[in-house]
Design an enzyme around this catalytic site. Structure first.
Site, mmCIF file in Angstrom:
data_model
loop_
_atom_site.group_PDB
_atom_site.id
_atom_site.type_symbol
_atom_site.label_atom_id
_atom_site.label_comp_id
_atom_site.label_asym_id
_atom_site.label_seq_id
_atom_site.Cartn_x
_atom_site.Cartn_y
_atom_site.Cartn_z
ATOM 1 N N PRO A 1 137.808 -69.013 23.282
ATOM 2 C CA PRO A 1 137.094 -68.047 24.116
ATOM 3 C C PRO A 1 137.667 -66.654 23.933
ATOM 4 C CG PRO A 1 138.586 -69.359 25.446
ATOM 5 C CD PRO A 1 138.610 -69.960 24.075
ATOM 6 N N CYS A 2 136.968 -65.668 24.457
ATOM 7 C CA CYS A 2 137.379 -64.283 24.242
ATOM 8 C C CYS A 2 138.762 -64.040 24.848
ATOM 9 C CB CYS A 2 136.347 -63.326 24.816
ATOM 10 S SG CYS A 2 136.463 -63.080 26.598
ATOM 11 N N LEU A 3 139.439 -63.038 24.326
ATOM 12 C CA LEU A 3 140.817 -62.766 24.742
ATOM 13 C C LEU A 3 140.929 -62.377 26.214
ATOM 14 C CD1 LEU A 3 142.148 -60.799 21.638
ATOM 15 C CD2 LEU A 3 142.689 -63.155 22.292
ATOM 16 N N SER B 1 139.956 -63.960 28.602
ATOM 17 C CA SER B 1 140.225 -65.175 29.377
ATOM 18 C C SER B 1 141.719 -65.461 29.502
ATOM 19 C CB SER B 1 139.524 -66.376 28.737
ATOM 20 O OG SER B 1 140.101 -66.677 27.469
#
Length: 276
Positions: A174-176, A178
């Site tokens: 998932p995107c950073l 998160s």
């Protein structure tokens, strides 16, 4: 319903669409969608990867390689969620504002290029987790073929393997954003710091991991079965030194280990709808 029947249903969805733009992150879910779309539609399917500071550069490179392997046309667009204080303030529904920016970018692009549908890689399991971004995508008319036919994450990997995709077992990424606890402001510098730390650990041979950031503290999450090996075989002072060079002051190891969805455990006291 057996998996082959679900695959045929997804193919039928794309046949009916005639043309489709794929919101393509390079993760295993959207890559499977891109593969099936290209098999059905050929050049009438287009994969678009959105680039922003929350995307690891290595993930973009993976997406390019995978799209080229599949053969699907692939383009890159920039998104600007970092300009939105509703996103950078990192509320519990941060993902809503991320996906709003994504689909507010992709939808007009799709219409401009003649693609009547924007399709994403949401699977059936995602519908049972707290994913506010799903609602943002729905509000903008995005379709989710995997979820529509009931394909789970495990089935995504199984089907990807059956179709010969070499990245069928690629860890989720998932995107950073998160990596930060809800309520802590997200900045480009913080995202870059976390990204560099994770790349550093991957170069040491650790792949299914997270570096969680809270203030000046980095918390390393590895698979539980790998924690002992990490402690015994890694030069821990070198890791600490590297992380401090990246901008952290304190470096810790999570003894529970990596567990998907850990960020949302703070929400357990406040039950929330899966899609709101």
């Amino acid at each position: 319903m057996i998996l082959t029947e679900k695959l045929e249903q997804i193919k039928a969805i794309f046949t009916e669409m005639e043309q489709a733009l794929i919101a393509y992150s390079g993760g295993v879910d959207s890559t499977l969608v891109a593969k099936i779309a290209y098999e059905v539609l050929g050049s009438r399917a287009l994969a678009i990867t959105a680039v922003s500071p929350s995307l690891l550069p290595e993930e973009l490179e993976d997406a390019k390689i995978q799209a080229a392997t599949i053969g699907i046309p692939h383009q890159i667009v920039q998104t600007h969620e970092m300009d939105n204080p509703n996103y950078t303030s990192n509320p519990v529904n941060r993902c809503y504002f991320c996906k709003s920016e994504l689909h507010d970018t992709l939808k007009p692009l799709a219409l401009e290029l003649g693609y009547p549908f924007v399709v994403d890689g949401v699977n059936a399991d995602d519908l049972h987790d707290y994913r506010p971004g799903i609602q943002a995508a729905k509000e903008r008319g995005a379709r989710s073929p995997l979820a529509e036919v009931g394909i789970t994450k495990a089935e995504v990997r199984q089907l990807s393997q059956q179709l010969g995709l070499p990245w069928w077992d690629k860890p989720a990424q998932p995107c950073l954003s998160s990596r930060f606890p809800y309520g802590e402001e997200i900045t480009v510098a913080k995202l870059q710091r976390v990204g560099r730390a994770e790349i550093y650990l991957r170069k040491l041979g650790w792949h299914n991991l997270r570096v969680r950031s809270e203030g000046d503290t980095a918390r390393i999450e590895l698979l539980p079965e790998q924690i002992k090996e990490f402690v015994l075989t890694t030069n821990l002072p070198s890791v600490v030194s590297a992380f401090q060079d990246f901008g952290f002051i304190y470096v810790t190891l999570d003894l529970e280990g990596y567990r998907s969805g850990k960020l949302n455990q703070v929400l357990n006291q406040q039950p929330l709808s899966a899609n709101s």
